[in-house]
Design an enzyme around this catalytic site. Structure first.
Site, PDB file in Angstrom:
ATOM      1  N   MET B   1       6.512  -1.076  -6.655  1.00  0.00           N
ATOM      2  CA  MET B   1       5.797  -0.413  -5.385  1.00  0.00           C
ATOM      3  C   MET B   1       5.646   1.114  -5.958  1.00  0.00           C
ATOM      4  O   MET B   1       4.909   1.514  -6.758  1.00  0.00           O
ATOM      5  CB  MET B   1       6.502  -0.535  -4.135  1.00  0.00           C
ATOM      6  N   CYS B   2       6.550   1.992  -5.570  1.00  0.00           N
ATOM      7  CA  CYS B   2       6.610   3.399  -5.799  1.00  0.00           C
ATOM      8  C   CYS B   2       5.782   4.153  -4.901  1.00  0.00           C
ATOM      9  O   CYS B   2       4.589   3.527  -4.441  1.00  0.00           O
ATOM     10  CB  CYS B   2       6.094   3.913  -7.298  1.00  0.00           C
ATOM     11  N   GLY B   3       6.055   5.563  -4.447  1.00  0.00           N
ATOM     12  CA  GLY B   3       5.282   6.049  -3.522  1.00  0.00           C
ATOM     13  C   GLY B   3       4.952   7.402  -4.470  1.00  0.00           C
ATOM     14  O   GLY B   3       5.727   7.956  -5.362  1.00  0.00           O
ATOM     15  N   ARG B  32       8.590   3.141  -0.231  1.00  0.00           N
ATOM     16  CA  ARG B  32       8.196   2.617  -1.312  1.00  0.00           C
ATOM     17  C   ARG B  32       9.038   2.783  -2.638  1.00  0.00           C
ATOM     18  O   ARG B  32       8.595   2.056  -3.549  1.00  0.00           O
ATOM     19  CB  ARG B  32       6.878   3.331  -1.435  1.00  0.00           C
TER      20      ARG B  32
END
Lengths: 224, 305
Positions: B1-3, B32
């Site tokens: 994911m990652c934000g 995230r």
């Protein structure tokens, strides 16, 4: 008289649980969504729900019977797998709006992004603006109306869904082709536009797209 | 994911609130990615004093006073070292380009978080909320900030695997997604003499952009080159001291939303990260199109102000 929930002060799960109460009916307003995910998901009652603001992912997902209006934009997976009822977004929707929808009506007044109506299974989708690439990918049943333009690979690997686009189609996906607008198509499009609040549109200004049905059976030369 | 999040401030009256607003944006994206986080702030005098070049040093393994003395001797210029959480920010009146090599000569295993005349980069392992607190991010000022919350997929959960990747002077890149052909491009860059800090895919993207910029390309052209060279999924936010740019891959499955008002331009993985920004209710809000490069420059704002 409507019941109001404020998501700034009431946890989302409490709001959704209240809307899942057995035998519920009436009008509800959800305030301060602030882009939250999963707002008004899994409704299965003849209720009217208005969300005052932008929502995140999966808003009004799996909807049955309820009429949900989102006064703002919606994130990924709007009304995914909805079964019946209506979902209306006054702004734009992100990718995969109406994914796998089985029934009911989804209206997006603005634009919908990539993969709108992916794997459509009976839902009707009406988009006031344009849709992004890979829209109606593998759409099996249902109808999709686009008042603006469609992005790349519209209707790739489409089955028996019917697509109506008024504007330009950037490109058609595999096995999707323009089709003749016969009287029954003009009639069903006029009906969809009227139901979605766009009755001033001339159905004759739209083009119908559907399956060329060349991928239905295996051919060794069906390669790209 | 990652934000990913970024805020490019146009109205100087909001410079004092940059850290506060960026903290809210970063923490909203904790869902995230909660294994590591990083931020880059442009123009915070407390971290990157005006008129001096600053470098972010991570895992130095030596106390601040010792690092200051060692780098002063190395550079022949007075070096001031500030501790911000686990990161040391060293500044001196020198060309920023000489700082990374000087730091590595003295501390061969140091991780250089970033360097430049106006840039401070802080990154580490831990929950974004805890890291922001440790860095005192809310008190930071400046004209531009970016942030990243990581859920690791492509390399180890270490500070070197955390974003941002700030590998050129005052440059910074954060990424949501994964590059699939990064090993091939890494080999090409290695052959061209580029050095790497990690096995991370995003670092290859950052080194690629820095390599193009060093060859005289502008940001938009460098990012166009990236879209034609890299395969995989990406939403990227790429900045330097004067520019702020967003690009997504052709498939565009990694989310992005941009909001713009007369006072600021903001970008985030999700709207939730923008909901608290002042004036958001009247902002123009849209989802960036695939393979379209959206860029804003501070110079332009200076001209129109």
């Amino acid at each position: 008289m409507s019941t109001t929930f404020d998501l700034a002060t009431t946890p989302l799960r409490e709001v959704n649980a209240a809307l899942h109460a057995p035998g519920i009916s009436g009008d509800f307003v959800i305030g301060n969504p602030q882009g939250a995910h999963n707002v008004a998901v899994g409704l299965d009652a003849p209720v009217s729900v208005t969300v005052e603001g932008h929502v995140g992912y999966y808003a009004a997902g799996m909807n049955q019977r309820a009429d949900v209006t989102i006064r703002g934009n919606a994130g990924t997976g709007l009304a995914e797998n909805m079964m019946s009822g209506t979902v209306h977004v006054t702004g734009n929707a992100s990718q995969s709006a109406g994914a796998t929808g089985r029934g009911g009506l989804l209206v997006v007044d603005g634009d919908a992004a990539a993969r709108c109506g992916i794997s459509l299974k009976g839902l009707d989708v009406v988009v006031g603006g344009s849709v992004g690439h890979m829209s109606a990918f593998m759409a099996q049943r249902g109808r999709m109306v686009v008042r603006g333009d469609a992005g790349d690979a519209l209707g790739d690997s489409i089955y028996e869904a019917r697509l109506y686009v008024r504007g330009r189609v950037q490109s058609l996906g595999a096995d999707c082709e323009p089709k003749e607008m016969r009287a029954e198509h003009l009639e069903e499009l006029a009906d969809l536009l009227k139901t979605a609040g766009f009755e001033e549109d001339d159905p004759a200004s739209y083009t119908r797209y559907g399956s060329a049905r060349t991928l239905y059976h295996f051919h060794s030369d069906n390669t790209y | 994911m990652c934000g990913i999040v970024g805020l490019h401030v146009r109205n100087p009256e909001l410079h004092s609130r940059l850290g506060e607003l960026l903290t809210g944006m970063l923490c909203a994206m904790e869902d995230r990615g909660a294994d590591s986080a990083g931020i880059a702030v442009y123009g915070n005098e407390a971290w990157s004093p005006a008129g001096r070049a600053t470098i972010s040093l991570i895992d130095v393994g030596a106390p601040a006073a010792e690092v200051a003395a060692a780098l002063t001797a190395e550079l022949g210029a007075d070096v001031v070292v500030t501790e911000v959480g686990d990161v040391l920010l060293a500044s001196a009146d020198v060309d920023p380009e000489v700082l990374p090599a000087a730091a590595r000569r003295r501390y061969p295993h140091v991780l250089v978080g970033g360097f430049g005349t106006d840039l401070a980069v802080l990154k580490g392992v831990g929950r974004p909320r805890d890291l922001a607190q440790r860095w005192g991010l809310a008190a930071a000022q400046g004209w531009q900030g970016v942030g990243h919350t990581r859920m690791a997929t492509e390399s180890a959960v270490t500070p070197a695997g955390a974003h941002p990747y700030a590998v050129g002077p005052d440059q910074c890149l954060v990424h949501n997604g994964s590059f699939s052909n990064h090993a091939t491009i890494r080999r090409e860059l290695l052959a061209a003499g580029v050095e790497f800090d990690s096995l991370n895919d995003t670092e290859v993207g950052a080194r690629f952009v820095a390599h193009r910029l060093a060859a005289g390309r502008d940001v938009a052209t460098a990012l166009t080159d990236l879209t034609t060279t890299f395969d995989g999924f990406y939403t990227l936010l790429v900045s330097d001291r004067n520019s702020f740019a967003v690009v997504r891959d052709a498939i565009a499955c990694k989310p992005a939303v941009i909001a713009e008002t007369g006072d600021w331009v903001a970008m985030a993985s999700e709207f939730r990260a923008l909901a608290h920004l002042p004036g958001i209710e009247d902002a123009r809000i849209w989802e960036p199109e695939p393979e379209v490069i959206y860029a804003w420059t501070r110079a332009q704002e200076v001209v129109t102000a």
